[in-house]
Structures are given as C-alpha cells and as structure tokens.
Scaffold this motif. Structure first.
Motif, PDB file in Angstrom:
ATOM      1  N   PRO A 378      25.103  46.206 -37.375  1.00  0.00           N
ATOM      2  CA  PRO A 378      24.430  47.396 -36.911  1.00  0.00           C
ATOM      3  C   PRO A 378      24.113  46.939 -35.360  1.00  0.00           C
ATOM      4  CG  PRO A 378      23.351  46.655 -38.820  1.00  0.00           C
ATOM      5  CD  PRO A 378      24.346  45.728 -38.531  1.00  0.00           C
ATOM      6  N   ILE A 382      18.420  46.384 -33.036  1.00  0.00           N
ATOM      7  CA  ILE A 382      17.435  46.744 -34.297  1.00  0.00           C
ATOM      8  C   ILE A 382      17.534  45.674 -35.337  1.00  0.00           C
ATOM      9  CG2 ILE A 382      17.524  49.343 -33.873  1.00  0.00           C
ATOM     10  CD1 ILE A 382      19.544  49.150 -36.151  1.00  0.00           C
ATOM     11  N   TYR A 399      14.641  46.421 -28.165  1.00  0.00           N
ATOM     12  CA  TYR A 399      14.128  47.393 -29.371  1.00  0.00           C
ATOM     13  C   TYR A 399      12.801  48.008 -28.663  1.00  0.00           C
ATOM     14  CZ  TYR A 399      12.150  49.003 -33.654  1.00  0.00           C
ATOM     15  OH  TYR A 399      11.375  49.875 -34.550  1.00  0.00           O
ATOM     16  N   ASN A 413      19.334  54.136 -30.197  1.00  0.00           N
ATOM     17  CA  ASN A 413      20.777  54.174 -31.068  1.00  0.00           C
ATOM     18  C   ASN A 413      20.496  53.481 -32.296  1.00  0.00           C
ATOM     19  OD1 ASN A 413      23.486  54.997 -31.754  1.00  0.00           O
ATOM     20  ND2 ASN A 413      23.809  52.926 -31.171  1.00  0.00           N
ATOM     21  N   TYR A 414      20.635  53.810 -33.406  1.00  0.00           N
ATOM     22  CA  TYR A 414      20.780  53.098 -34.651  1.00  0.00           C
ATOM     23  C   TYR A 414      22.180  52.939 -35.395  1.00  0.00           C
ATOM     24  CZ  TYR A 414      15.482  53.878 -34.151  1.00  0.00           C
ATOM     25  OH  TYR A 414      14.470  53.946 -33.819  1.00  0.00           O
ATOM     26  N   TRP A 415      23.165  53.260 -34.868  1.00  0.00           N
ATOM     27  CA  TRP A 415      24.513  53.338 -35.308  1.00  0.00           C
ATOM     28  C   TRP A 415      25.106  52.307 -34.934  1.00  0.00           C
ATOM     29  CZ3 TRP A 415      26.752  56.434 -39.055  1.00  0.00           C
ATOM     30  CH2 TRP A 415      25.738  57.480 -39.735  1.00  0.00           C
ATOM     31  N   ARG A 421      27.381  57.316 -33.304  1.00  0.00           N
ATOM     32  CA  ARG A 421      26.595  58.333 -33.977  1.00  0.00           C
ATOM     33  C   ARG A 421      27.118  59.503 -34.863  1.00  0.00           C
ATOM     34  NH1 ARG A 421      21.563  59.541 -34.630  1.00  0.00           N
ATOM     35  NH2 ARG A 421      20.982  61.705 -35.247  1.00  0.00           N
TER      36      ARG A 421
END
Length: 453
Positions: A378, A382, A399, A413-415, A421
């Motif tokens: 990841p 994050i 973060y 973005n968390y991907w 994404r």
C-alpha cells in the motif's frame, strides 16, 4: 418403479364391472392384482401424460421411426411411466427385456447379465437392459456399461429420478440420449381416475373438492394416485361420500415428492431465491411453503435468506440483512411452527425490498484484483511507523487524518502505486444506494479538485 397410466377407456384394462376383489393374479386364485398393474398400458400410444415423448410427434416416436433408438436415460419423478415405457420399447424393437436395479445389483450380477446378453447376441437376439435407479451406481460401476454399449451387446435404458447431469458420468451420458418424463398434470391424473372407475365399474365416493384433493396428494405420481384410489374404495362405507377433510383422515396424506438432499431440494430453493430476487413475494411465499411442508430444515432456509439479503438486496436496503438475521434468531428462540412466521416475514421483506447486487459484484471484482496483483505494498503514507527504521523509510509520512480535514475528507490516495485507483463498487439508483451514490460522487469531485494543478 413399475409405472402405469393410460388414457381413459377400457381397451387396455379389465372389462367394466370387474372389481379389484375378483381380479385374481394370473395363473389361478390368489391375491388381487393391484389396480396400477391392471391398468398398465399395452402399447406406447396408450401411455398418457408423456405426449412429448410418445405422442405422434414425440421424441421417442421419432427415434423409433428411424429404427433402433440406441441407449437412453429416462429422467423423471416416480410414477411417470419410465419402467412401462422401457418394457414397451423392448417389444417395439424386438429386444429381450432384462431388468435390474442399482440398489440390489452388484458388479458380479452385472457381469452375469452381460454374459447372458452376449449369448443372446450370438443367437441373433438383442437385449434391452433396463437399469432402475442407475444414478446409485458409482462412477466406476457406470464405466462398466461402456464396453457392452459400444459393441452393441446391450441397448441400455437407465432410469433415474435425479438430474443425470450431476449423477451420471460424462462418458455414459455421451453414449446415451436423455429423455425427460414429466409429472402427470391434472388432465392426465383425471384421465387416469376415469379409467380406474371404468375398470372397477364404480365411481369414487368423493365430492368434487375431495377428488381434486386426491389428485393433489398424488403429486404427479400415477401409481400413487391409483393406490390412493384403491384405499378410498376399501375405506368408504356403503353410501358414504367423502369430503376433502374426511379424505385426508381416511387415506392419510402422502408426503410431497421432495428429497432434501437431491434434485427436488435444489429446484425449490432455486425457485425461492429467484422469486425473491424478482420481487414476487407471492411466489416466494409459495415456494417457501412447499419446502416447509416437505420438511425442509428451517435453519437451512434461514441461512439461505441471509445470503439473499447480502447477495440481492445489499446496500439498496441494508436493513434487509438485519431482518434476515433476526428471522433466524427468532426461529432459534421460538422453534416450529411459531418461528416459521418470522422466516416468512423475512422472505416478504426481502422480496419487496429494493434490489442491488452492487456489493456482490464489487466484492468479486476485488477478489479477482487481489489475486491478480499479489502482495503489492500500500502507499507508505497510510502505513504505520512504529520504529525509527520505518520512519526513515517514509512510512506514515504525509498521512492526513480525515477527521481534521474540512468536511472530514482528505481525498488522499489509498491505492498501491502498482495498481492505481480502481472503481469497483458502483451503487445503483435504487433504495438507500441512491444516497450512497450521491455521497460517492461528491467525494470523487473533491478528489479531482485536490489532484488538479
């Protein structure tokens, strides 16, 4: 599975006026032959209820017009004529009829039958080998039929009440044609009762409603109907006419055709699930009642209803899952029959709820994505950084804590960078998901604003 039913009339049975008590078995005095045996058709065109097979344009009629029909699998419920048609087919093709049951026949017995068929073949006679309950043979035993089918030693006719696609191996099916026998409909059952009355020379002492109930008890099984009719004649007192309630008390209701571990089970649960998915509460209640009446495990039904709530209603009405679980808990608490009402309530709730499989579809897509990309990391922003080494590597750097952001939304973005994404969950415009769709659209707009130069 000696099956039997002919069209109304006298041509294939005993003369009118002959009663069950005087129609002795062939060969002299003895117990009366059952009505079902006396009414057995003598030719294929006398068989009723299976016009799609033995009618003028029926599948079996067409096969016979072209010569020997080859090996066949008869698939259908009990009492629909499978054994009778096999016997008549042997006569129509001048083959010796040999019957065996998979319940009582072992490998040694089969080898003996095959050897006897080879002897007949050398003498210029063919053999129609009828195997009842053929699905009860295991895969290896089924393979044993292949050589004698291929070299013409026997013409195999197998009968099964179970779906041959699941119960018979592919090699056997590839060498056979499957013919489907249907449960007798109201017209065929009515014709059968009329023929029985003509043969007996007396009418059934039933009101019209009781006569209809008797046909319903037979559940499409011609043999069962004739057995029930004999019970009525034996039990009714002189001059008595039975109504529906009295009929049930006299003959004791026959259980519906349903095997909780076999084809009937899967057919009805499929019908229940699809009726709920199709938003038809009346049909859903009907199939639920069919399964309850047949003794289906109530907790199995409750589990299936929970599955429906997630699979077919989903986020369109998140309360559906709560209702389904509550129905299961209620049945656990109250038991039968009171707890069954909660299951029925859940079925109606689910059938009338807005439908969406968006979560179901998104979950399958997410699983496929996870399997395809493997163990990608990841974004470091994050990830937690509990050690100095991890902090030096940039874990947790940058973060943004969403609750401290305007509108509690950071848009970060968390991907994983290796994937980028993705759009997996696409809410519908039905039920609660309409609100979810608007919320997601707002978040998407904020992300675009944040990513803009």
């Amino acid at each position: 599975m000696s099956d039997l039913f002919s069209r109304a009339g006298l041509e294939a049975g005993a003369p009118a006026g002959t009663s069950a008590g005087t129609d002795a078995a062939p060969g002299g005095p003895g117990p009366a032959r059952p009505l079902a045996d006396r009414l057995r058709p003598r030719t294929l065109d006398e068989v009723a209820g299976q016009e799609h097979l033995v009618g003028p344009d029926g599948a079996l009629t067409r096969l016979l017009s072209g010569g020997a029909p080859g090996s066949l699998v008869f698939w259908g419920p009990p009492g629909t004529g499978k054994t009778t048609v096999a016997r008549l087919l042997a006569g129509a093709t001048s083959l010796d009829f040999v019957a065996a049951s998979a319940i009582f026949t072992g490998v040694a017995d089969l080898k003996k039958l095959f050897d006897e068929a080879r002897v007949r073949r050398r003498a210029g006679r063919g053999t129609l080998l009828f195997v009842d309950e053929i699905h009860r043979f295991n895969r290896a035993q089924q393979d044993g039929f292949l050589p004698v089918m291929e070299d013409g030693t026997v013409t195999l006719v197998g009968a099964t009440t179970e779906n041959p696609s699941f119960e018979l191996n592919g090699a056997l099916l590839s060498r056979s044609r499957v013919l489907v026998f249907r449960a007798l409909d109201a017209t065929a059952l009515g014709d059968l009762l009329a023929r029985a009355e003509a043969t007996e020379g007396r009418v059934l002492p039933l009101t019209p409603e009781a006569r209809e109930a008797l046909a319903g008890m037979a559940d499409g099984d011609g043999r069962a109907l004739l057995n029930l009719a004999e019970d009525v004649w034996r039990a009714a007192r002189p001059g008595e006419v039975l109504d529906a309630a009295r009929l049930v008390a006299v003959v004791q209701r026959r259980a519906p055709l349903y095997d909780k571990g076999q084809d009937g089970h899967y057919n009805l649960v499929s019908a229940l699930h699809k009726a709920v998915r199709g938003s038809d509460p009346d049909a859903a209640l009907y199939y639920l009642a069919r399964m309850l009446d047949a003794g289906e495990d109530r907790l199995f039904l409750a589990r299936r209803i929970v599955r429906m709530a997630s699979e077919d209603i989903g986020m369109a009405d998140p309360q559906a899952l709560v209702v389904a679980n509550a129905a299961k808990d209620t049945f656990d608490f109250l038991g039968s029959p009171e707890g069954e009402l909660a299951i029925a309530q859940a079925v109606v709730y689910l059938a009338t709820a807005p439908k969406s499989n968006a979560v179901y579809t998104a979950f399958k897509a997410a699983m496929a994505l996870a399997r395809h990309h493997g163990s990608v990391l990841p974004p470091k922003a994050i990830l937690n950084a509990p050690t100095k080494v991890m902090k030096r590597e940039g874990y947790g750097e940058g973060y943004r804590y969403d609750h401290d952001e305007p509108d509690a939304f950071s848009g970060q973005n968390y991907w994983p960078d290796a994937i980028g994404r993705q759009s997996l969950y696409r809410p519908t415009e039905r039920g609660f998901e309409r609100d979810v769709a608007r919320r997601m659209a707002w978040w998407d707009a904020r992300r675009k604003d944040r990513d803009a130069p």
